[in-house]
Write an enzyme that holds these catalytic residues in place. Structure first.
Site, PDB file in Angstrom:
ATOM      1  N   GLN A 150      -3.997  -1.662   9.788  1.00 16.32           N
ATOM      2  CA  GLN A 150      -3.875  -3.009   9.218  1.00 16.32           C
ATOM      3  C   GLN A 150      -4.358  -4.057  10.229  1.00 16.32           C
ATOM      4  OE1 GLN A 150      -2.827  -3.655   5.928  1.00 16.32           O
ATOM      5  NE2 GLN A 150      -3.633  -5.657   6.455  1.00 16.32           N
ATOM      6  N   LYS A 156       0.839  -1.204   0.000  1.00 20.93           N
ATOM      7  CA  LYS A 156       0.000   0.000   0.000  1.00 20.93           C
ATOM      8  C   LYS A 156       0.874   1.253   0.000  1.00 20.93           C
ATOM      9  CE  LYS A 156      -3.674  -2.505   2.285  1.00 20.93           C
ATOM     10  NZ  LYS A 156      -4.237  -2.983   3.546  1.00 20.93           N
ATOM     11  N   ASP A 177     -11.049   2.802   3.808  1.00 18.59           N
ATOM     12  CA  ASP A 177     -11.379   1.385   3.646  1.00 18.59           C
ATOM     13  C   ASP A 177     -12.891   1.201   3.461  1.00 18.59           C
ATOM     14  OD1 ASP A 177      -9.572  -0.621   3.436  1.00 18.59           O
ATOM     15  OD2 ASP A 177      -9.321  -0.962   5.589  1.00 18.59           O
TER      16      ASP A 177
END
Ligand code: NAP
Length: 304
Positions: A98, A54, A121
């Site tokens: 995460q 990412k 997200d």
């Protein structure tokens, strides 16, 4: 005739090129640089690899990208304080924690502490609710389902009025993609059916799908004879079915298969995604797209 193969690898690369230009323009014309922070707690090798991917992409696109590594032993209260700091940081437009988090930390509490307007997200309950309401309420679509929608649109399939059947009802794939497909608007406006383990006749539902989206996590669940000739098949499943020696690295690598029997299905479908190289590469790209959208939203530049 063999189906068109929908390459997520190629489409993701194309979207990244578009984003790169958009980021450069945002910087030149408005002095806005999209900011993304990825918070990693501990050193779980899979998480390290996801976060590195990412950050690498964010960096390549010209973002202000920060990787914030925290000790496995960080207290929940300290992690919440850290999120609050980034919530207040005007240079940060996307916050990603995460998962998984260590057992002593309440994941739900942590994710719910992220400002919904920085939740790139798209899993914060506020953003799930916004998607349910639809229209202008929607700020961020969850990344994998958003990637699925892009694949269908860029493959040239008409979704409006199409029969879309979604196999699976998880909160990360099945439910959100079903919700996205039934929105009023471009790349949606479909008639949607969700099927799951409680469904009586899975085969009959799949057979009438103009667009079949399969996210069950069961290798080969969808049989070739369940596929409507000429339909669009999106195989989200990623299943490890064994290991093989990589010619490139000389190391053992997993053999991945989808939920659809690809070789047989491609002789019936009009278009199909491969596994790997289909939905997978889209997820990080859509995270980047959400971060750019967030930067524009925070700068009052939506629609520009
Ligand atoms: P999940 O949470 O395990 O949900 C699977 C869903 O499929 C459940 O709703 C389940 O029904 C349904 N299902 C399972 N077996 C079925 C059967 N025999 N008949 C009908 N329905 C069945 O999985 P997920 O997180 O949505 O992920 C699904 C797959 O997509 C996995 O292989 C995952 O690795 C992959 N995935 C890929 C990406 C990516 O490429 N970026 C991202 C996310 C997930 P019930 O609700 O009735 O149990």
């Amino acid at each position: 005739m063999s189906a068109k193969i929908i390459s997520g690898t190629e489409i993701a690369a194309q979207i990244r090129e578009e984003l790169k230009k958009e980021v450069a323009e945002l910087k030149d014309q408005h002095g806005v640089v999209p900011g993304l922070v990825t918070i990693l707690v501990g050193k779980n090798p899979a998480s390290v690899s996801y976060v590195t991917g990412k950050q690498k992409t964010a960096h390549e696109l010209g973002f202000n990208s920060i990787q914030d590594d925290q000790s496995e032993n960080i207290a929940e209260a300290d992690l919440l304080k850290l999120i609050d700091k980034y919530n207040k940081d005007s240079k940060i437009h996307g916050i990603l924690v995460q998962l998984p988090l260590p057992k002593h930390i309440d994941e739900k509490k942590v994710l719910n502490a992220i400002d919904p307007d920085k939740d790139v997200d798209g899993f914060h309950p506020v953003n799930v609710g916004r998607l349910m309401i639809g229209g202008a309420e929607v700020k961020f679509l969850p990344c994998t389902p958003a990637g699925i929608q892009e694949l269908i649109v860029r493959a040239g399939f008409e979704t409006s009025g199409a029969e879309v059947v979604v196999v699976g009802r998880s909160n990360i794939v099945g439910k959100p993609i079903a919700n996205i497909m039934l929105q009023k608007g471009r790349g949606a406006n479909a008639t949607v059916t969700i099927v799951h383990t409680g469904t009586k006749n899975l085969e009959a539902h799949c057979k009438r799908a103009d667009i079949l989206i399969v996210a069950a996590g069961v290798p080969g669940l969808v049989k070739p004879e369940w596929i409507k000739p000429g339909s669009c098949v999106i195989d989200v499943g990623v299943n490890r079915v064994g290991e093989k020696l990589s010619e490139k690295t000389g190391k053992m690598v997993p053999i991945l298969k989808g939920d659809v029997d690809f070789d047989a299905a491609k002789e019936i479908a009009g278009a199909i995604t491969p596994v790997p190289g289909g939905v997978g590469p889209m997820t990080i790209t859509m995270l980047m797209k959400n971060t750019v959208a967030s930067a524009k939203m925070h700068a009052g530049l939506q629609g520009k």
